[in-house]
Enzyme design. Structure first.
Site, short mmCIF file in Angstrom:
data_model
loop_
_atom_site.label_atom_id
_atom_site.label_comp_id
_atom_site.label_asym_id
_atom_site.label_seq_id
_atom_site.Cartn_x
_atom_site.Cartn_y
_atom_site.Cartn_z
N TRP A 82 0.82 -1.21 0.00
CA TRP A 82 0.00 0.00 0.00
C TRP A 82 0.86 1.26 0.00
CZ3 TRP A 82 -1.51 2.92 4.85
CH2 TRP A 82 -0.55 2.76 5.87
N ASP A 83 2.16 1.08 0.26
CA ASP A 83 3.10 2.19 0.27
C ASP A 83 2.93 3.06 -0.98
OD1 ASP A 83 3.94 0.03 1.90
OD2 ASP A 83 6.01 0.71 1.93
N GLU A 107 0.91 -2.43 12.60
CA GLU A 107 1.16 -3.88 12.65
C GLU A 107 1.46 -4.40 14.05
OE1 GLU A 107 4.04 -4.74 9.63
OE2 GLU A 107 2.60 -4.34 8.02
C1 BGC Z 1 5.11 -1.40 7.52
C2 BGC Z 1 4.05 -1.50 6.45
C3 BGC Z 1 4.69 -1.30 5.10
C4 BGC Z 1 5.85 -2.28 4.90
C5 BGC Z 1 6.60 -2.03 3.60
C6 BGC Z 1 6.21 -2.40 7.24
O1 BGC Z 1 7.22 -2.26 8.17
O2 BGC Z 1 4.56 -1.65 8.80
O3 BGC Z 1 3.06 -0.52 6.66
O4 BGC Z 1 3.75 -1.46 4.08
O5 BGC Z 1 6.75 -2.12 5.95
O6 BGC Z 1 7.19 -0.78 3.58
#
Ligand code: BGC
Length: 753
Positions: A347-348, A474
């Site tokens: 989603w970045d 997360e």
């Molecule tokens: C973050 C996610 C992100 C992913 C890739 C993770 O550490 O919590 O939000 O999409 O990294 O950058």
């Protein structure tokens, strides 16, 4: 200085970081900033060359595999290495760790798009020479990686230059870090390796996906030299020998092709491309012209802080280098600068990076969106697999559409990605005003995303609820009614209904049939949106992150030792889930993206509350806190967070830049400037600005495109200037008042006190 990034440190740690910082790319091809000749014995290097989306598949091994867990994982493959150039003088090979380095400088030139390394070296037996290595990955011929070495010996000597193409490569792995892939490092094998005429040719194929990659390499020396070739162990090499005391120039053209972009005739295509390439100077001039245009379009200026200006340029430069521009690839979380997160797209892209492209490079934005659209079929299949009768569930991390997350609580459960994608489509429409986009792409995606919410959500006590999902944070997984997810789902439902109204007429009739829109579906979406449950806590006067977050024990961040961060590497997930502790912005992000209907005091209290329990262990966090601080009038706090985003990789503050750059944070820095300090929001009423300028700056400026206009915004000490560089008259909201700008003219406005 702000056009250049220099780092001459040569410690083992910094060498790895520099390989990422000095990575070059163009969205198709990425080459890490490894040194041509490699390091000395015992030193570690992550030597990497990547083609965006060029991947292999590996089985996911679970202890216990439950229903619909993904079986395989895609992995960006470290491809054929064409970086190597060895230089020997009187039989002694040049190396940064042999002989004497009299001077050394390594600089990325962001204005011309080249990496240049200057070394004044003395061989162990005392022969001194100056070396200048230049390289770039072409922005105008995407397959081309060019290298040049200027060699200037102080006295006559026997010189041997060796250029090598190595097809026997493996991926890097680190079993100790879940963020870097472990195991399955050997992903391709050499199928063809030869020298033919003036060329070295190497072709590789991945083991499982059977994707081919080919390199056609050619070189020339400015003085007469004997050339011999050598083929061994999947490596093709050429040696040029000559005796000289004069400056000589060695130039090399490496052309990369792959199955995705060049089909089955990838060898022929490479040959045709290399034939059309100009000299190093000609190709370098094209590169510079491309970048001049890019920088003009971004129009970025911060007066009063050179190092921030540099940090910002560095971020925009890497965004440009990393974005897939061909509709079959996207922006990997680490760009094309390393193997962290295995080259996956998250989603970045939609929430952190797309806004920059939408507002400055709309053609690239459209390619990124088309890529997502191309995954719709896979997202529908995935929804069925997971158990939904209807709708599309986009994968949390992927390359070609299959879910690649092996850890569902922080992977598949992040259903918000489907709403984020919908959000980005809506924003694209709002920025371009292109109704044909709604017809061609947006209506279908929003329809399928709305069907997903209807399938998984339910009514209870008169409100529409979404259970068992994970929001952006997360450290809190599988919860009911995550505020962010619900508010984003509501937005996608509302806009799905609007999309059908917007296209109307025959187009709507045709779509109705194609998508088998049922009687009452639109009304049901509207109702679910109207009755969406958004958890609110009376005691604190804030939106709760989810139904239970505020009932948990608060993590004692103050007394957690520094070495325990990031927490995810030191605590079992269940421990983290049981506390009020956030990895990144969640509810605060919801307020940033969708503030309509939320009282400013609620946003302020939420900000204060969640700030205290957020670790920012994810690099996606600072920029959101910066923007929201600006929105709530705390310019100094906004500035402090902004600094953290602007130099995160240059200063390696997350300590894992060696695995690749943090691209979402890079997009976030631009967001913090434009959506944070300038306070831009784009909605149905047009553009709205609420500017504030940090005390440390004299001024800052940027340019954006909006519905056929090209607008420059400058925040000075005393006033704001809106300048319409091109396009029809435009009315914008400046705080609560409306101002109109005309083409070629500017309007001044004041700050709000
Ligand atoms: C973050 C996610 C992100 C992913 C890739 C993770 O550490 O919590 O939000 O999409 O990294 O950058």
């Amino acid at each position: 200085m702000s056009w250049k990034v220099t780092n001459n440190e040569r410690s083992q740690d910094q060498l790895l970081v520099n390989e990422s910082l000095f990575a070059l790319g163009n969205g198709f091809l990425g080459v890490r900033g490894n040194v041509e000749e490699g390091y000395g014995e015992g030193m570690i290097s992550i030597r990497g060359t990547y083609i965006n989306a060029y991947h292999d598949e590996t089985p996911i091994e679970y202890g216990e595999k439950l229903h619909a867990f993904p079986e395989t994982q895609q992995k960006l493959v470290n491809g054929i290495d064409a970086q190597t150039i060895y230089i020997s003088v009187n039989g002694e090979r040049f190396s940064m760790s042999a002989g004497t380095i009299h001077s050394f400088e390594r600089t990325l030139h962001m204005d011309k798009g080249q990496l240049i390394r200057n070394v004044d070296w003395e061989s162990p037996s005392g022969i001194r020479m100056k070396l200048m290595f230049s390289r770039f990955v072409s922005m105008t011929t995407k397959e081309l990686f060019m290298q040049q070495v200027e060699i200037e010996p102080e006295e006559e000597a026997d010189i041997v230059i060796t250029a090598e193409v190595n097809g026997s490569v493996t991926n890097f792995s680190d079993p100790g870090d879940p963020r870097v892939a472990s195991g399955h490092a050997e992903r391709l094998h050499v199928t063809d390796c030869r020298a033919e005429g003036r060329s070295l040719l190497v072709t590789d194929e991945t083991y499982e996906t059977k994707l081919e990659m080919h390199v056609h390499s050619m070189s020339e020396v400015s003085a007469p030299a004997d050339r011999t070739t050598e083929i061994k162990d999947g490596r093709a090499a050429e040696h040029y020998s000559l005796k000289t005391g004069e400056r000589i120039v060695f130039t090399r053209w490496n052309v990369f092709t792959d199955t995705y972009r060049h089909g089955e005739s990838l060898q022929e295509r490479a040959e045709n491309i290399i034939r059309k390439c100009g000299s190093f100077d000609e190709e370098a001039a094209k590169q510079q012209a491309y970048l001049t245009r890019f920088w003009e379009e971004a129009g970025l200026k911060i007066e009063g802080d050179d190092s921030l200006q540099q940090g910002l340029r560095f971020h925009l430069y890497h965004l440009l280098q990393s974005a897939g521009k061909d509709g079959v690839s996207n922006i990997p979380a680490k760009g094309l600068s390393g193997e962290g997160y295995e080259g996956h797209y998250f989603w970045d892209t939609e929430i952190y990076m797309l806004p920059f492209f939408q507002m400055t490079q709309p053609e690239i934005a459209l390619q990124l969106i088309k890529y997502r659209y191309s995954l719709l079929g896979a997202a529908k299949d995935r929804a069925r697999e997971v158990g939904h009768e209807k709708g599309a569930l986009f994968p949390w991390r992927t390359i070609t559409g299959g879910e690649c997350s092996a850890f569902f609580p922080a992977g598949t459960a992040q259903y918000h990605i489907s709403a984020d994608i919908a959000y980005s489509f809506i924003q694209y429409y709002l920025v371009t005003g292109d109704i044909s986009f709604v017809d061609e792409y947006m209506l279908e995606v929003l329809t399928e995303v709305s069907r997903l919410w209807m399938d998984m959500g339910h009514y209870k006590g008169g409100t529409f609820r979404i259970d068992d999902v994970t929001g952006p944070d997360e450290y809190t997984c599988i919860v009911n009614n995550n505020y962010y997810t619900n508010v984003m789902a509501r937005h996608s439902l509302q806009w799905a209904v609007k999309s059908w109204e917007l296209i109307g007429g025959d187009a709507a009739t045709a779509w109705k049939e194609k998508l088998q829109l049922e009687e009452g579906e639109l009304a049901a979406w509207q109702e679910a949106a109207d009755r969406m449950y958004l958890p609110y806590n009376e005691e604190h006067g804030i939106h709760a992150q989810d139904d239970t977050f505020l009932q948990k024990k608060v993590w004692d961040l103050e007394n957690t030792p520094d070495e325990k961060f990031p927490l995810l590497l030191n605590y079992h997930p269940l421990t983290l889930y049981r506390y009020q502790v956030c990895k990144q912005a969640d509810t605060v992000l919801g307020h940033f993206l969708l503030e309509e209907g939320v009282d400013e005091e609620v946003m302020r209290r939420s900000y204060d509350y969640y700030e205290k329990v957020t670790t920012h262990d994810s690099s996606l966090s600072y920029c959101i806190f910066s923007m929201m601080a600006a929105r709530l009038g705390d310019t100094e706090k906004a500035y402090d967070y902004f600094i953290k985003t602007a130099r995160l990789d240059i200063d390696n503050t997350h300590k894992n830049t060696k695995d690749g750059l943090h691209l979402a944070n890079m997009g976030g820095t631009w967001l913090a400037l434009v959506y944070g300090f300038a306070g831009l929001r784009v909605d149905e009423n047009g553009l709205r600005f609420r500017p504030v300028l940090p005390k440390a700056w004299e001024s800052m400026a940027f340019r954006i495109r909006y519905q056929g206009r090209f607008l420059e915004v400058e925040l000075g000490q005393d006033q704001i200037t809106y300048r319409l560089l091109d396009g029809e008259d435009l009315s914008i909201d400046h705080f609560e008042t409306s101002v109109t700008v005309q083409a070629g003219k500017e309007v001044h406005a004041s700050y709000q006190t």
